[in-house]
Motif scaffolding. Structure first.
Motif, PDB file in Angstrom:
ATOM      1  N   ARG A 177       0.755  10.420  11.233  1.00 46.66           N
ATOM      2  CA  ARG A 177       1.915   9.726  11.346  1.00 46.66           C
ATOM      3  C   ARG A 177       2.072   8.501  11.195  1.00 46.66           C
ATOM      4  NH1 ARG A 177       4.765  13.439  16.536  1.00 46.66           N
ATOM      5  NH2 ARG A 177       4.313  15.497  15.387  1.00 46.66           N
ATOM      6  N   ARG A 178       1.370   7.398  11.626  1.00 43.96           N
ATOM      7  CA  ARG A 178       1.666   6.222  11.440  1.00 43.96           C
ATOM      8  C   ARG A 178       1.260   5.602  10.046  1.00 43.96           C
ATOM      9  NH1 ARG A 178      -0.872   3.325  16.930  1.00 43.96           N
ATOM     10  NH2 ARG A 178       0.934   3.837  18.486  1.00 43.96           N
ATOM     11  N   GLU A 179       0.305   6.230   9.687  1.00 46.99           N
ATOM     12  CA  GLU A 179      -0.227   5.887   8.258  1.00 46.99           C
ATOM     13  C   GLU A 179       0.571   6.393   7.027  1.00 46.99           C
ATOM     14  OE1 GLU A 179      -2.842   4.481   7.066  1.00 46.99           O
ATOM     15  OE2 GLU A 179      -3.321   3.760   9.248  1.00 46.99           O
ATOM     16  N   PHE A 180       1.382   7.524   7.463  1.00 44.92           N
ATOM     17  CA  PHE A 180       2.444   7.976   6.547  1.00 44.92           C
ATOM     18  C   PHE A 180       3.545   7.100   6.309  1.00 44.92           C
ATOM     19  CE2 PHE A 180       6.274  10.854   5.518  1.00 44.92           C
ATOM     20  CZ  PHE A 180       5.985  11.253   4.309  1.00 44.92           C
ATOM     21  N   ALA A 181       3.967   6.857   7.759  1.00 43.69           N
ATOM     22  CA  ALA A 181       5.216   5.872   7.839  1.00 43.69           C
ATOM     23  C   ALA A 181       4.861   4.515   7.051  1.00 43.69           C
ATOM     24  CB  ALA A 181       5.661   5.522   9.125  1.00 43.69           C
ATOM     25  N   LYS A 182       3.743   4.024   7.403  1.00 48.91           N
ATOM     26  CA  LYS A 182       3.173   2.768   6.517  1.00 48.91           C
ATOM     27  C   LYS A 182       3.402   2.833   5.247  1.00 48.91           C
ATOM     28  CE  LYS A 182      -0.532  -0.502   6.641  1.00 48.91           C
ATOM     29  NZ  LYS A 182      -1.826  -0.755   7.098  1.00 48.91           N
ATOM     30  N   PHE A 183       2.748   4.125   4.731  1.00 43.07           N
ATOM     31  CA  PHE A 183       2.961   4.305   3.241  1.00 43.07           C
ATOM     32  C   PHE A 183       4.394   4.310   2.529  1.00 43.07           C
ATOM     33  CE2 PHE A 183       3.542   7.726  -0.089  1.00 43.07           C
ATOM     34  CZ  PHE A 183       2.742   7.047  -1.275  1.00 43.07           C
ATOM     35  N   GLU A 184       5.238   5.039   3.478  1.00 44.31           N
ATOM     36  CA  GLU A 184       6.695   4.981   2.694  1.00 44.31           C
ATOM     37  C   GLU A 184       7.167   3.497   2.618  1.00 44.31           C
ATOM     38  OE1 GLU A 184       8.294   7.803   5.272  1.00 44.31           O
ATOM     39  OE2 GLU A 184       8.394   9.371   3.812  1.00 44.31           O
ATOM     40  N   LYS A 185       6.743   2.589   3.755  1.00 43.47           N
ATOM     41  CA  LYS A 185       7.396   1.501   3.815  1.00 43.47           C
ATOM     42  C   LYS A 185       6.851   0.576   2.647  1.00 43.47           C
ATOM     43  CE  LYS A 185       7.864  -2.539   6.994  1.00 43.47           C
ATOM     44  NZ  LYS A 185       7.663  -3.002   8.318  1.00 43.47           N
ATOM     45  N   GLU A 186       5.631   0.607   2.288  1.00 39.52           N
ATOM     46  CA  GLU A 186       5.130  -0.199   1.179  1.00 39.52           C
ATOM     47  C   GLU A 186       5.525   0.262   0.167  1.00 39.52           C
ATOM     48  OE1 GLU A 186       0.811   0.117   1.943  1.00 39.52           O
ATOM     49  OE2 GLU A 186       0.575  -1.154   3.445  1.00 39.52           O
ATOM     50  N   ALA A 187       5.805   1.629  -0.124  1.00 36.21           N
ATOM     51  CA  ALA A 187       6.283   2.024  -1.353  1.00 36.21           C
ATOM     52  C   ALA A 187       7.856   1.659  -1.706  1.00 36.21           C
ATOM     53  CB  ALA A 187       6.462   3.625  -1.431  1.00 36.21           C
ATOM     54  N   MET A 188       8.405   1.366  -0.555  1.00 39.47           N
ATOM     55  CA  MET A 188      10.088   0.702  -0.745  1.00 39.47           C
ATOM     56  C   MET A 188       9.987  -0.827  -0.927  1.00 39.47           C
ATOM     57  SD  MET A 188      11.792   2.769   2.088  1.00 39.47           S
ATOM     58  CE  MET A 188      13.333   2.106   2.113  1.00 39.47           C
ATOM     59  N   MET A 189       8.988  -1.228  -0.607  1.00 35.05           N
ATOM     60  CA  MET A 189       8.867  -2.688  -0.672  1.00 35.05           C
ATOM     61  C   MET A 189       8.131  -3.353  -1.940  1.00 35.05           C
ATOM     62  SD  MET A 189       8.555  -3.907   3.304  1.00 35.05           S
ATOM     63  CE  MET A 189       8.754  -5.463   2.937  1.00 35.05           C
ATOM     64  N   ALA A 190       7.725  -2.434  -2.715  1.00 33.01           N
ATOM     65  CA  ALA A 190       6.840  -3.059  -3.952  1.00 33.01           C
ATOM     66  C   ALA A 190       7.772  -3.710  -4.830  1.00 33.01           C
ATOM     67  CB  ALA A 190       6.366  -1.868  -4.588  1.00 33.01           C
ATOM     68  N   ARG A 191       6.953  -4.789  -5.325  1.00 32.96           N
ATOM     69  CA  ARG A 191       7.544  -5.883  -6.226  1.00 32.96           C
ATOM     70  C   ARG A 191       6.596  -5.992  -7.454  1.00 32.96           C
ATOM     71  NH1 ARG A 191      11.105  -4.331  -3.716  1.00 32.96           N
ATOM     72  NH2 ARG A 191      12.635  -5.824  -2.722  1.00 32.96           N
ATOM     73  N   TRP A 192       7.339  -6.487  -8.682  1.00 34.61           N
ATOM     74  CA  TRP A 192       6.443  -6.672  -9.782  1.00 34.61           C
ATOM     75  C   TRP A 192       6.003  -8.069  -9.862  1.00 34.61           C
ATOM     76  CZ3 TRP A 192       3.956  -3.059 -12.387  1.00 34.61           C
ATOM     77  CH2 TRP A 192       4.472  -1.837 -12.630  1.00 34.61           C
ATOM     78  N   ASP A 193       4.850  -8.436  -9.966  1.00 31.28           N
ATOM     79  CA  ASP A 193       4.384 -10.083 -10.299  1.00 31.28           C
ATOM     80  C   ASP A 193       4.291 -10.273 -11.873  1.00 31.28           C
ATOM     81  OD1 ASP A 193       1.682 -11.754  -9.280  1.00 31.28           O
ATOM     82  OD2 ASP A 193       3.576 -12.333 -10.082  1.00 31.28           O
ATOM     83  N   THR A 194       4.990 -11.352 -12.088  1.00 29.29           N
ATOM     84  CA  THR A 194       5.225 -11.661 -13.693  1.00 29.29           C
ATOM     85  C   THR A 194       3.728 -12.120 -14.215  1.00 29.29           C
ATOM     86  OG1 THR A 194       5.722 -13.933 -12.926  1.00 29.29           O
ATOM     87  CG2 THR A 194       7.549 -12.214 -13.499  1.00 29.29           C
ATOM     88  N   GLY A 195       2.973 -12.908 -13.287  1.00 29.37           N
ATOM     89  CA  GLY A 195       1.678 -13.269 -13.584  1.00 29.37           C
ATOM     90  C   GLY A 195       1.720 -14.620 -14.519  1.00 29.37           C
TER      91      GLY A 195
END
Length: 847
Positions: free
Chosen positions: A808-826
């Motif tokens: 359950r903790r791993e699934f919650a962590k996965f959902e949180k990281e998916a929502m906070m993803a950002r693109w890096d222009t590099g």
């Protein structure tokens, strides 16, 4: 003839006189040492509880009764501890304490097992690994389970202990190390693939199989990996012209920082093919980006494939120098190296152009953390600089490559043998803890020396280290009194973890404080049984006032000039005058202006002061002996009757003829074959000696247990009546003899016989015989079976609960990281593309 006789008599008198002078001189020296030890009691000058327990051998009394006279800081073992005024339950005297947490057996011997595995004999318990490595072995090309990865091998014992230490007290623990047979080895070859190393690459490709075969002769659990590096792909390290970025030199591929070409594997043929197919590249400056490569090879544990229980070798091959922290500023890179893994799916270092090079201390920190031995294999002209670098990186070594690296196999073999045949212990303790290592190593002289390094170790050799710890000072911050110390062999991911707690303060200094207490005349805080006064008040209960003067003026008359202690440490200076301590025993008196005298601290003999009132009196700490008695404790007499064994009338048989009568006591003879002992030297340890145990056995049986072969009339004629005790122990080792026996009922009994001060035979016998009892085996077996079944069910339920929570903790962590993803222009904000301007000087424009 008469003159010669008189001359011999004079010489004899002179000799006797000189002997007497020496005797009394020795007694005087011993006496002065004892008095000096008494006056230099280190506890008397400690005025607070934490100062007291920071002094070895001292204890603190925090009893609130008789706070004016109680001696707070004292030595319980010297010579008469002042416990008569302190409740024993109110004494704080912490002792060093060690608790074993993990102590798995060493892997001393191995036997062949099924399915190509290995079984370690002598292994017991569960090992507590010191490292945090937990990467998987997927993709490594090496199977075999936990044992193949070294998971079942233990080379360090013990693995974890909990330790409580007082300050300034040395404490020793033993640590054992053995080199396990067929210990796994991971070798990762990190190579500089700039253009100048092309011939070295081809030679390494040809020698790949030979290198693997040589290492497999040392251990069957060998894995090989390969990585390469060039430098950061920015100016001024690499030409950034588009054509040069595609091909910086003839036959070269595009430059890069670091690439993990091949994860650790047993496939040696693949290693040779990977090295052969790897293309060289080019850069502009001579130093290379080797530090970036070392950092990634060390911290990317999963991607490289390092095993947790294996000796890890990182071979660094180059013919150039290195860039280090700060050099990145030349290319506009100011972000420090974060020591994290940044490899993409193809094995390339993605932060090469965004992060600075790591520093030497960073490299050393992560090499130690991951227990890796770095071998610098460099060309002749670079040996000196890498030899200096080796001194700053723990567990590293340096060897010289030939011009085309044809000696690489011999170099690696030589360095590995040097590393594996030596063990060096290190620790990470703070400056508050002093740690020393002592060992006999494997020296033939069996002499212990101070060293943390032992050589000439072979498979199966057992090396013992005695680790001496001492808390040299208590940290200023109380939180630093708890430390986690790691003691580890360099280059191995095994260690001894010590959970250290420094005993630097007292519980009473934090609990039950009375601020402005009436016990302190409302001018201080009452804690630990004493008053901590607020200026200008002073005194044991803050009853005095300085009135503008210093404390030294008020207490000057209380200082004993002989020892520099206030009231000789045995009283309180009350407003400039000593009030000596009052003893519970009214016959014991402390006197003198500085409490320097007493009538109870003289030497004792058999528990009696000056050997008792019939022998002498104690005057101001010194025994004044009565007539016919002498010595520091008035115990020495000239009468020799006490040296005659009962029943012996012959005066020539003093001490049974086996010793010398000195001061009314026997001093028994001894030689290389044995020695005599007992009150009358009646016992001995020689081969043909015998005691009187069998002589008294029948009497003890009939009188104590109503058994044996004696009749009732014979039993009444026995020369003694035994005293019944629960446990028979030898109290006086020189005069008592222990006699253990088994009777006809297979019951064990024992007794002790000796002669008392009146030369009468005394016997202490065991109260009850120890007879064998029956054991109800069926109940024990059924109980064990039931306990195992219940324990198994409890473990299964706990495992199911933990796995559910973890998922359950791993699934919650996965959902949180998916929502906070950002693109890096590099993009590099300070980089601008170069522009070119062309002008024809002969062109004048249209006419």
């Amino acid at each position: 003839m008469e003159d010669r006789y008189q001359l011999s008599q004079i010489n004899l008198q002179i000799r006797m006189y000189l002997l007497g002078v020496v005797f009394w001189a020795v007694l005087a020296v011993a006496k002065s040492q004892i008095l000096q030890q008494f006056t230099q009691n280190p506890c008397v000058s400690r005025s607070t509880c934490h100062e007291c327990i920071a002094t070895p051998t001292c204890a603190w009394c925090y009893d609130t009764v008789n706070i004016n006279t109680t001696k707070r800081c004292f030595q319980p073992s010297y010579p008469l501890p002042p416990l008569d005024q302190c409740d024993p339950s109110k004494i704080y005297n912490p002792d060093n304490e060690m608790i074993m947490i993990a102590n798995a057996a060493l892997s001393m011997r191995q036997e062949s097992g099924s399915e190509g595995g290995t079984i370690v004999s002598g292994y017991e318990g569960s090992s507590s690994s010191s490292g945090s490595f937990s990467g998987s072995q997927s993709g490594s090309g090496y199977g075999g389970g936990a044992w193949e990865g070294g998971g079942g091998i233990t080379q360090v014992r013990p693995q974890r202990i909990k330790l409580k230490l007082r300050a300034r007290q040395q404490y020793s623990i033993s640590m054992y190390y053995t080199q396990a047979e067929d210990y796994p080895v991971d070798l990762y070859y990190l190579m500089d693939l700039s253009k100048s190393m092309q011939d070295d690459k081809e030679k390494l490709s040809a020698l790949g199989d030979h290198l693997a075969q040589t290492m497999q002769n040392m251990t069957s659990k060998f894995m090989l990996g390969f990585g390469s590096f060039v430098d950061k792909v920015v100016m001024p390290y690499v030409s950034t012209i588009p054509e040069n970025l595609r091909s910086p030199c003839s036959g070269c591929e595009a430059p890069y920082g670091f690439r993990n070409v091949m994860t650790l594997s047993r496939d040696t043929w693949r290693f040779s093919q990977m090295v052969k197919s790897a293309s060289v590249s080019g850069n502009l400056d001579a130093p290379e980006g080797g530090f970036d490569a070392i950092m990634q090879a060390v911290v990317c544990r999963d991607q490289i494939g390092w095993r947790e229980k294996a000796r890890r070798l990182l071979v660094f091959s180059t013919d150039a120098g290195f860039h280090y922290a700060g050099d990145g500023k030349l290319g506009g890179i100011v972000k420090p190296n974060d020591g994290e893994c940044h490899l993409d799916t193809k094995g390339y270092y993605t932060m090469s152009s965004r992060q600075d090079y790591p520093s030497i201390s960073q490299i050393n920190t992560y090499v130690k953390k991951n227990a890796i031995n770095v071998i610098f294999a460099v060309t002749k002209d670079k040996v000196d600089i890498y030899e200096q670098l080796r001194q700053h990186i723990e567990g590293s070594s340096c060897g010289q490559l030939s011009n085309d690296s044809s000696n690489v196999v011999d170099l690696i073999t030589e360095q590995y043998q040097a590393i594996s045949s030596t063990v060096e212990m290190k620790h990470n303790a703070s400056s508050a803890v002093n740690i020393k290592f002592f060992s006999k190593c494997l020296n033939g002289n069996n002499e212990e020396v101070e060293t943390n390094k032992c050589g000439n170790i072979k498979v199966g050799s057992l090396v013992q280290f005695r680790i001496q710890l001492e808390v040299v000072e208590c940290p200023a911050d109380p939180r630093d009194t708890k430390q986690l110390i790691q003691i580890y062999p360099v280059g191995l991911n095994e260690s001894l973890i010590i959970d250290l707690t420094m005993l630097c303060d007292c519980p009473c200094e934090h609990e039950g404080l009375e601020i402005n207490s009436p016990k302190c005349h409302s001018h201080g805080t009452f804690m630990c049984g004493i008053c901590e006064c607020v200026e200008p008040a002073y005194g044991p209960t803050c009853e005095c006032n300085k009135a503008g003067t210093t404390a030294n003026v008020s207490t000057a008359n209380c200082i004993n000039p002989k020892n520099g202690l206030e009231c000789s440490g045995r009283g309180n200076c009350i407003c400039g005058k000593c009030e000596c301590e009052q003893r519970t025993n009214p016959e014991e008196i402390i006197s003198g202006e500085q409490c320097e005298c007493d009538n109870f601290s003289c030497e004792r003999h058999k528990g009696q002061l000056c050997s008792g009132p019939t022998h002498g009196q104690c005057v101001c700490g010194v025994c004044e002996c009565n007539e016919d008695w002498t010595g520091d404790n008035c115990a020495c007499k000239n009468d020799t009757k006490s040296c005659l064994r009962p029943g012996t009338e012959d005066p020539t048989k003093l001490c049974s003829g086996n010793g010398e009568c000195l001061c009314g006591e026997c001093k028994c003879n001894a030689n290389d074959e044995g020695f005599y002992f007992g009150r009358f030297c009646e016992h001995c340890t020689f081969k043909n000696c015998s005691d009187d145990c069998n002589k008294y056995k029948q009497c003890v049986q009939c009188q104590q247990y109503k058994t044996g072969n004696l009749t009732e009339e014979e039993c009444q004629k026995c020369p003694f009546t035994p005293t019944s005790v629960r446990v028979v122990e030898v109290v006086d080792k020189n005069g008592e003899v222990l006699c253990p026996f088994y009777d006809e009922d297979h019951c064990r009994f024992s007794f002790v016989y000796y002669f008392d001060e009146e030369n009468k035979l005394r016997v202490r016998a065991q109260e009850e015989r120890e007879c064998p009892t029956t054991v109800f085996l069926l109940g024990i077996v059924l109980g064990v079976i039931a306990a195992v079944v219940l324990l198994g069910m409890a473990v299964l339920l706990l495992w199911k609960l933990l796995t559910t929570v973890h998922d359950r903790r791993e699934f919650a962590k996965f959902e949180k990281e998916a929502m906070m993803a950002r693109w890096d222009t590099g993009e590099n904000p300070i980089y601008k593309q170069a522009t070119s301007t062309f002008k024809n000087p002969t062109y004048a424009g249209k006419s």
